[in-house]
Design a protein around this motif. Structure first.
Motif, PDB file in Angstrom:
ATOM      1  N   ASN A   1       0.837  -1.193   0.000  1.00 35.19           N
ATOM      2  CA  ASN A   1       0.000   0.000   0.000  1.00 35.19           C
ATOM      3  C   ASN A   1       0.870   1.240   0.000  1.00 35.19           C
ATOM      4  N   VAL A   2       0.280   2.324  -0.467  1.00 37.94           N
ATOM      5  CA  VAL A   2       1.008   3.595  -0.566  1.00 37.94           C
ATOM      6  C   VAL A   2       0.201   4.674   0.152  1.00 37.94           C
ATOM      7  N   LEU A   3       0.882   5.501   0.905  1.00 37.66           N
ATOM      8  CA  LEU A   3       0.272   6.677   1.520  1.00 37.66           C
ATOM      9  C   LEU A   3       0.540   7.848   0.583  1.00 37.66           C
ATOM     10  N   TYR A   4      -0.528   8.478   0.088  1.00 39.97           N
ATOM     11  CA  TYR A   4      -0.338   9.603  -0.820  1.00 39.97           C
ATOM     12  C   TYR A   4      -1.302  10.731  -0.484  1.00 39.97           C
ATOM     13  N   ALA A   5      -0.986  11.945  -0.964  1.00 41.81           N
ATOM     14  CA  ALA A   5      -1.694  13.146  -0.530  1.00 41.81           C
ATOM     15  C   ALA A   5      -1.956  14.076  -1.708  1.00 41.81           C
ATOM     16  N   ARG A   6      -2.854  15.022  -1.488  1.00 39.83           N
ATOM     17  CA  ARG A   6      -3.075  16.044  -2.513  1.00 39.83           C
ATOM     18  C   ARG A   6      -1.841  16.936  -2.569  1.00 39.83           C
ATOM     19  N   ALA A   7      -1.602  17.521  -3.747  1.00 35.45           N
ATOM     20  CA  ALA A   7      -0.359  18.262  -3.969  1.00 35.45           C
ATOM     21  C   ALA A   7      -0.168  19.431  -3.020  1.00 35.45           C
ATOM     22  N   ASP A   8      -1.291  20.079  -2.599  1.00 36.71           N
ATOM     23  CA  ASP A   8      -1.148  21.250  -1.731  1.00 36.71           C
ATOM     24  C   ASP A   8      -1.224  20.910  -0.253  1.00 36.71           C
ATOM     25  N   ALA A   9      -1.165  19.622   0.075  1.00 38.04           N
ATOM     26  CA  ALA A   9      -1.134  19.239   1.493  1.00 38.04           C
ATOM     27  C   ALA A   9       0.128  19.825   2.129  1.00 38.04           C
TER      28      ALA A   9
END
Length: 347
Positions: free
Chosen positions: A140-148
């Motif tokens: 699994n991967v933890l990913y975020a919106r670019a402006d986080a």
């Protein structure tokens, strides 16, 4: 004091539409040979997924169904039965017919953890289900919106947390996130109640949440289609597909105590179960063997593997016997630190 949790993995692979959105996948598709026996060749089979059409599980079910049908000499129909983070489908499986006509494709993680996270409404025992095999397994991967307001695990910890989202409490994504928070020593901030992963994705696009977890293949699609950034791979090793993305263990400020390490390692091992296909507990050994043989013939066929790759689907299989042993081992020996954490959301 409980905090939150997330995973990493080791390889177990062998060898070189309820709202029912139904897809009728005929047995006329090409696959290797025909190992179907007299029993199942006259039995129509339903392969259920506990989510709406679209997404990883649905894609794998629609891919596998025609090949299984060809091997068994019958028709396999894919049905979507969403509800309670796939628990509705799992509970239906527990009371399913014993003739091999009812199968479910689900994540092994949810299959193992529902009895802990939702004990009062879970109607099955993972150790009693019958397993055809594992189709795939990936980190699994933890990913975020670019402006986080963070780019790394260390910055997440430094700012004191992040907001995430999932379907129901006790769903696989909710459990994943709970593990991540725990390992990072952060208080969980999870908005639950989204219909599915697609709705959670939209929540991140809208800025309702900062980050989410997903399988590697799903994350790759989301990263390509949206303005997102990968934060960490939830594994002990980096993913070749994301070579510049560190693992959660590489965070400089990560300091795991014994319980945190146990929880994280346990969850990583559970994630190893991947995407699996199951039958009800009452299925006979003869019928199960026929189903397992057909499954193995499909996932070891080089032409099928090639077609899966063309559709960006991974085949990383375990035989029915191997998966049965793994599921029984994991579901019956979960450490107390892990059950205390994931069970903290129990109804």
């Amino acid at each position: 004091m409980l905090k939150s949790i997330k995973p990493s993995r080791k390889r177990w692979a062998f060898g070189p539409a309820s709202v029912v959105a139904v897809v009728m996948l005929s047995a006329s598709c090409s696959a290797s040979g025909n190992s179907g026996g007299d029993d199942l060749s006259s039995t129509d089979i339903t392969l259920t997924v506990g989510v709406n059409p679209g997404g990883g599980q649905d894609a794998y079910a629609r891919f596998m169904a025609p090949y299984l049908g060809e091997e068994l000499g019958t028709k396999v129909t894919v049905a979507n039965q969403p509800g309670a983070g796939t628990l509705v489908a799992m509970n239906e499986l527990a009371k399913g017919a014993d003739d091999g006509s009812e199968l479910v494709l689900n994540g092994g993680t949810a299959t193992i953890t529902f009895p802990v996270t939702q004990p009062s409404v879970t109607k099955y025992d993972p150790s009693e289900l019958k397993y055809l095999g594992r189709i795939s397994s990936e980190p699994n991967v933890l990913y975020a919106r670019a402006d986080a307001p963070f780019d790394t695990i260390d910055e997440m910890i430094e700012q004191g947390g992040f907001r995430s989202g999932a379907a129901s409490t006790g769903s696989q994504t909710y459990t994943d996130l709970l593990v991540v928070y725990y390992a990072l020593g952060l208080e969980p901030d999870i908005i639950s109640g989204y219909q599915d992963s697609g709705e959670t994705l939209l929540a991140m696009v809208r800025g309702e949440i900062d980050a989410q977890t997903g399988s590697l293949s799903s994350a790759l699609e989301d990263l390509e289609a949206n303005d997102f950034k990968a934060i960490a791979v939830l594994d002990h090793e980096r993913a070749p597909e994301l070579p510049d993305v560190p693992t959660i263990f590489e965070a400089k400020s990560l300091s795991l105590d014994e319980d945190q390490k146990t929880v994280l390692d346990t969850h990583i091992s559970i994630l190893e179960t991947g995407r699996i296909i199951m039958a009800p507990p009452g299925v006979s050994e003869e019928t199960l063997t026929e189903l397992q043989d057909a499954f193995e013939a499909v996932v070891t066929d080089e032409s099928v593997i090639g077609e899966a790759e063309d559709e960006n689907l991974q085949i990383d299989p375990l035989t029915g016997q191997e998966l049965t042993e793994l599921m029984q081992q994991l579901s019956t020996s979960l450490p107390e630190a892990y059950t205390d954490l994931v069970g903290s959301v129990a109804d």
